[in-house]
Scaffold this motif. Structure first.
Motif, mmCIF file in Angstrom:
data_model
loop_
_atom_site.group_PDB
_atom_site.id
_atom_site.type_symbol
_atom_site.label_atom_id
_atom_site.label_comp_id
_atom_site.label_asym_id
_atom_site.label_seq_id
_atom_site.Cartn_x
_atom_site.Cartn_y
_atom_site.Cartn_z
ATOM 1 N N UNK A 89 92.578 -12.392 76.417
ATOM 2 C CA UNK A 89 92.568 -12.010 75.012
ATOM 3 C C UNK A 89 91.474 -10.987 74.744
ATOM 4 N N UNK A 90 91.745 -10.047 73.856
ATOM 5 C CA UNK A 90 90.743 -9.051 73.491
ATOM 6 C C UNK A 90 90.629 -7.943 74.522
ATOM 7 N N UNK A 257 87.400 -8.278 60.145
ATOM 8 C CA UNK A 257 88.822 -8.473 60.432
ATOM 9 C C UNK A 257 89.019 -9.598 61.440
ATOM 10 N N UNK A 258 88.142 -9.663 62.444
ATOM 11 C CA UNK A 258 88.213 -10.772 63.392
ATOM 12 C C UNK A 258 88.006 -12.109 62.686
ATOM 13 N N UNK A 259 87.105 -12.116 61.709
ATOM 14 C CA UNK A 259 86.878 -13.346 60.962
ATOM 15 C C UNK A 259 88.107 -13.777 60.182
ATOM 16 N N UNK A 260 88.820 -12.807 59.600
ATOM 17 C CA UNK A 260 90.042 -13.136 58.866
ATOM 18 C C UNK A 260 91.099 -13.715 59.797
ATOM 19 N N UNK A 261 91.310 -13.062 60.944
ATOM 20 C CA UNK A 261 92.285 -13.585 61.897
ATOM 21 C C UNK A 261 91.818 -14.907 62.491
ATOM 22 N N UNK A 262 90.483 -15.104 62.532
ATOM 23 C CA UNK A 262 89.954 -16.343 63.085
ATOM 24 C C UNK A 262 90.291 -17.570 62.267
ATOM 25 N N UNK A 324 91.653 -1.516 63.764
ATOM 26 C CA UNK A 324 90.943 -2.725 63.345
ATOM 27 C C UNK A 324 91.891 -3.918 63.262
ATOM 28 N N UNK A 325 93.072 -3.705 62.700
ATOM 29 C CA UNK A 325 94.046 -4.793 62.607
ATOM 30 C C UNK A 325 94.505 -5.217 63.998
ATOM 31 N N UNK A 326 94.797 -4.234 64.854
ATOM 32 C CA UNK A 326 95.284 -4.550 66.202
ATOM 33 C C UNK A 326 94.227 -5.311 67.000
ATOM 34 N N UNK A 327 92.993 -4.822 66.976
ATOM 35 C CA UNK A 327 91.948 -5.459 67.765
ATOM 36 C C UNK A 327 91.514 -6.783 67.166
ATOM 37 N N UNK A 328 91.416 -6.826 65.839
ATOM 38 C CA UNK A 328 90.984 -8.055 65.183
ATOM 39 C C UNK A 328 91.906 -9.230 65.437
ATOM 40 N N UNK A 334 91.781 -2.723 74.441
ATOM 41 C CA UNK A 334 90.435 -2.287 74.129
ATOM 42 C C UNK A 334 90.373 -1.323 72.968
ATOM 43 N N UNK A 335 89.165 -0.894 72.649
ATOM 44 C CA UNK A 335 88.950 0.033 71.534
ATOM 45 C C UNK A 335 88.224 1.300 71.948
ATOM 46 N N UNK A 336 87.899 1.477 73.226
ATOM 47 C CA UNK A 336 87.074 2.616 73.611
ATOM 48 C C UNK A 336 87.791 3.953 73.442
#
Length: 527
Positions: A89-90, A257-262, A324-328, A334-336
């Motif tokens: 994941x991630x 965003x990660x917090x929302x999906x969390x 942000x939505x995809x990664x969160x 990745x995001x690099x």
């Protein structure tokens, strides 16, 4: 305390150990390079197929509905793989960080095929994610596979995982020096001559394999317009301030965003991934330039016609929100690469604004490259890697001074906002989730031993102390002292000198705390 096997200590003390580490690094580079070459080929073909299919389906309601059905199948497959192996994941970079600090022991036999398949399906779906993070994880797991095949102990295995991470970054960006510095500055956070050389061998070998299959052109090629006049360095500092603030905003938005999906159940990746997959279907027909890592945006930036300020601003905002939505969501990507693309957009937008105030247009490419360095440094907090990345993207040393200035200013600015560095936050979240799942702090397996080396800095607390007077951390014992090219077997009356390299045995369960205490005592003091 129970010692390591005698042959392991003898091997570590031997001069041949450094040669062996270099050869093992080379082997890791070849294995990782082979895996990532295939990975990049598969992803490139998947993205090509995506554009071909969605381009043909655009305008036909029936074909567009069929594409959403394909996305539903891909969503189910990716969700099943993440459930089967949660370590994928991630982005994968925090997992490699955790491996190197001995806080995670992922099963490489599951991670490599799962991450490979997930990346291919995400590229076909069009989620705004990069290949660099997965490449680092695939490289690190390749290093772990080599270590297990050679039956190396855990301490040496972590070095080979670092080599694999460098190989992954090198192969992903076609930038071997960036791979070396990223692995040392961001992942291992330690610079020793044997490690640097072995990581370099791994990075170069990996890049060589990838270049044979995909060519030698970097992922994003920026041709500088000329030497930036020193009178314009006020603009460079201003760009550094802007990039640092945007880097902090980037991280805060991602974390929120990660917090929302969390809030969604951790064991229900299908619910988390459904949002970005649905958004990918919409973007495929409404705004296809935002799909995948950002290659389409790079092509627009490199086109002779260029982009206007409004178009650049729209692409920057759209790319950030979509990424942000995809990664969160925890999607395994990745995001690099999106970060590099967004940095180029920041630099391009800044240059357009300064052009309206009289800056010559020939320097626009310079600020595009500086935007990459500034945003990378502000987000990741790895300014040296940011400078080298720009050097390898431009193929010129002309921007070395300006890239250094913008990277340092962005680094300091982002730190002053008290926003956490991107990957350090992700690592802390990963370790926290492990502790919560286990019901106890995650840490190295108890009962093991680890060999570590520590350099005594000039003016440090340890300099001049007798071995018997040193308040050694619990579970640690000094084995030998490397001094001026020779080895000293220590006794209680041995005096420690500056630039001594201490080889110590430490309990694996206390490695992190013990090494932190010893390195605080051995750190050079500024007078």
């Amino acid at each position: 305390m129970e010692d390591l096997p005698q042959h392991e200590i003898v091997r570590r003390l031997s001069r041949r150990f450094q040669v062996a580490l270099v050869l093992e690094g080379l082997l890791v580079g070849l294995v990782a390079g082979g895996v990532i070459t295939l990975y990049r080929l598969v992803l490139s073909n998947a993205e090509r197929l995506l554009r071909l299919v969605t381009g043909a389906a655009a305008g036909s309601p029936l074909l567009m509905a069929a594409w959403f059905a394909v996305l539903a199948v891909l969503l189910a497959c990716v969700s099943a793989l993440v459930t089967w192996e949660p370590a994928t994941s991630g982005s994968g970079i925090p997992q490699i960080d955790a491996e190197v600090v001995d806080r995670m022991d992922a099963p490489w036999r599951r991670v490599i095929p799962a991450k490979f398949a997930e990346g291919a399906m995400l590229a076909l779906a069009g989620l705004s994610l990069g290949r660099e993070g997965p490449s680092v994880q695939l490289g690190g797991m390749s290093g772990k596979a080599v270590s297990r095949a050679l039956r190396r102990r855990r301490g040496e295995e972590r070095l080979l995982v670092t080599c694999g991470a460098a190989a992954g970054m090198s192969a992903a960006f076609h930038a071997p020096l960036t791979g070396v510095l990223f692995a040392l500055e961001e992942i291992h956070k330690e610079f020793t001559a044997p490690l640097i050389i072995s990581v370099m061998c791994s990075s170069v070998a990996s890049d060589y394999l990838v270049s044979q299959a995909l060519g030698v052109a970097p992922v994003m090629s920026v041709a500088l317009g000329g030497d930036l006049p020193h009178a314009s360095y006020g603009l460079v500092v201003l760009l550094g301030l802007v990039a640092g603030l945007l880097g902090a905003l980037h991280n805060r938005g991602m974390f929120a965003c990660q917090g929302l999906f969390g809030r969604l159940p951790a064991r229900a990746p299908l619910a988390r991934l459904a949002v970005p997959f649905a958004l990918a279907g919409v973007m495929a027909f409404a705004w296809p330039e935002l799909l995948c890592g950002g290659d389409a945006i790079i092509e627009l930036l490199e086109s002779p016609e260029g982009l206007g300020a409004a178009a650049i601003a729209a692409l920057l905002l759209g790319k950030y929100l979509y990424t942000t939505v995809c990664f969160g969501s925890g999607a395994p990507g990745g995001t690099l690469l999106p970060l590099v693309v967004m940095g180029a957009l920041v630099g391009g937008l800044f240059a357009r604004g300064m052009g309206a105030l009289g800056m010559p247009g020939e320097y626009v490419p310079n600020f595009v490259a500086l935007g990459v360095a500034g945003l990378f440094s502000g987000v990741v907090r790895a300014p040296v890697t940011a400078v080298v990345l720009v050097f390898e993207l431009t193929g010129s040393l002309d921007a070395l001074l300006s890239a250094s200035v913008v990277s340092v200013v962005a680094y300091v600015t982002a730190n002053l906002t008290e926003t956490e560095p991107f990957y350090e936050h992700l690592l802390a979240a990963l370790l926290g989730s492990q502790e919560k799942a286990a019901g106890a702090p995650a840490g190295p397996a108890a009962g093991g031993k680890s060999l570590q080396t520590v350099l005594v800095g000039a003016g440090s607390r340890l300099e001049g102390m007798l071995v018997r007077d040193v308040p050694w951390p619990d579970g640690m014992r000094v084995v030998t002292i490397e001094r001026a090219g020779g080895d000293v077997v220590p006794s209680g009356g041995t005096r420690i000198e500056a630039l001594d390299r201490l080889l110590v045995i430490v309990d694996a369960s206390a490695t992190d705390d013990a090494l932190l205490k010893l390195r605080l005592m051995s750190s050079q003091r500024v007078r």
